[in-house]
Design an enzyme around this catalytic site. Structure first.
Site, short mmCIF file in Angstrom:
data_model
loop_
_atom_site.label_atom_id
_atom_site.label_comp_id
_atom_site.label_asym_id
_atom_site.label_seq_id
_atom_site.Cartn_x
_atom_site.Cartn_y
_atom_site.Cartn_z
N ASN A 65 47.41 46.05 35.17
CA ASN A 65 47.10 47.21 34.31
C ASN A 65 46.46 48.38 35.06
O ASN A 65 46.64 49.53 34.69
CB ASN A 65 46.22 46.78 33.14
CG ASN A 65 46.99 45.96 32.12
OD1 ASN A 65 48.19 46.13 31.96
ND2 ASN A 65 46.30 45.05 31.44
N TYR B 109 31.27 41.29 34.44
CA TYR B 109 32.56 41.22 35.13
C TYR B 109 32.42 41.12 36.65
O TYR B 109 33.42 40.93 37.35
CB TYR B 109 33.40 42.47 34.82
CG TYR B 109 33.74 42.65 33.36
CD1 TYR B 109 34.71 41.85 32.75
CD2 TYR B 109 33.10 43.61 32.59
CE1 TYR B 109 35.03 42.01 31.41
CE2 TYR B 109 33.41 43.78 31.24
CZ TYR B 109 34.38 42.97 30.66
OH TYR B 109 34.69 43.13 29.33
N ASP C 275 43.45 42.85 42.92
CA ASP C 275 43.82 41.44 42.87
C ASP C 275 45.32 41.31 42.63
O ASP C 275 45.93 42.16 41.97
CB ASP C 275 43.04 40.73 41.76
CG ASP C 275 43.25 41.37 40.39
OD1 ASP C 275 43.00 42.59 40.26
OD2 ASP C 275 43.68 40.67 39.46
#
Length: 200
Positions: A127, A23, A106
């Protein structure tokens, strides 16, 4: 708690992202990138934070004197959608008021590289923010790093979990550096000054 009422309290600066090398370069991990740069600036290395599912660096930013701030840089290691638990555990441990928490994340609804700083507000479907707000309320600061919207019909989930494009990577270091500057300005000089300098 109002920021001005507890100037001596430490600041908790949270870079949001997902743990693991797969990631590391994702758009969703730009918060980690900013946190890593800030750690370099304070001369620290991230290490596991006791029982909290997070990595932290403790340090100070700002000039000597009354504007020097104690900061705890944090990267939750829980995956994005569960960030609130580790952040709240760190907040309790370091006795950080909610108004001294800064989430760096982000933001889809802002063009790539553009910054927006604010206090409180909704999660806009993010989230990590959703989890933090559920854990301790919404009145924390946000440094929103624009990543733009996905092209065509690409699902949002696919877009945020992809690495920045080769064209974007040419400017990424500059934008991450600017976001780190914005965090420092926010903590040292306050939200209004940081907004006037970095909201573009």
């Amino acid at each position: 708690m109002d920021v001005t009422t507890d100037a001596a309290a430490p600041w908790l600066i949270v870079g949001l992202g997902n743990p693991g090398p797969e990631y590391a370069g994702n758009r969703h991990n730009v918060g980690f990138m900013v946190a890593d740069l800030l750690a370099d600036r304070v001369g620290g290395r991230f290490k596991r934070a006791g029982r909290a599912q997070a990595q932290v660096v403790e340090g100070r930013i700002g000039p000597p004197g009354p504007l020097n701030r104690r900061v705890v840089l944090a990267k939750p290691m829980s995956y994005m959608n569960l960030s609130g638990g580790p952040v709240n555990a760190l907040r309790d441990f370091y006795k950080v008021p909610v108004g001294h928490v800064v989430a760096v994340h982000d933001e889809l609804d802002i063009d790539y590289g553009v910054l927006r700083l604010k206090l409180g507000g909704g999660d806009n479907g993010h989230n990590g923010l959703k989890s933090m707000t559920k854990a301790f309320g919404a009145e924390y600061h946000r440094v929103r790093f624009g990543i733009g919207r996905p092209p065509g019909r690409m699902p949002v989930a696919d877009f945020v979990l992809k690495d920045f494009s080769s064209a974007e990577r040419k400017e990424l270091d500059y934008f991450v550096d600017r976001a780190a500057d914005a965090v420092e300005c926010l903590v040292i000089e306050g939200l209004e000054r940081a907004q006037s300098s970095y909201n573009s």
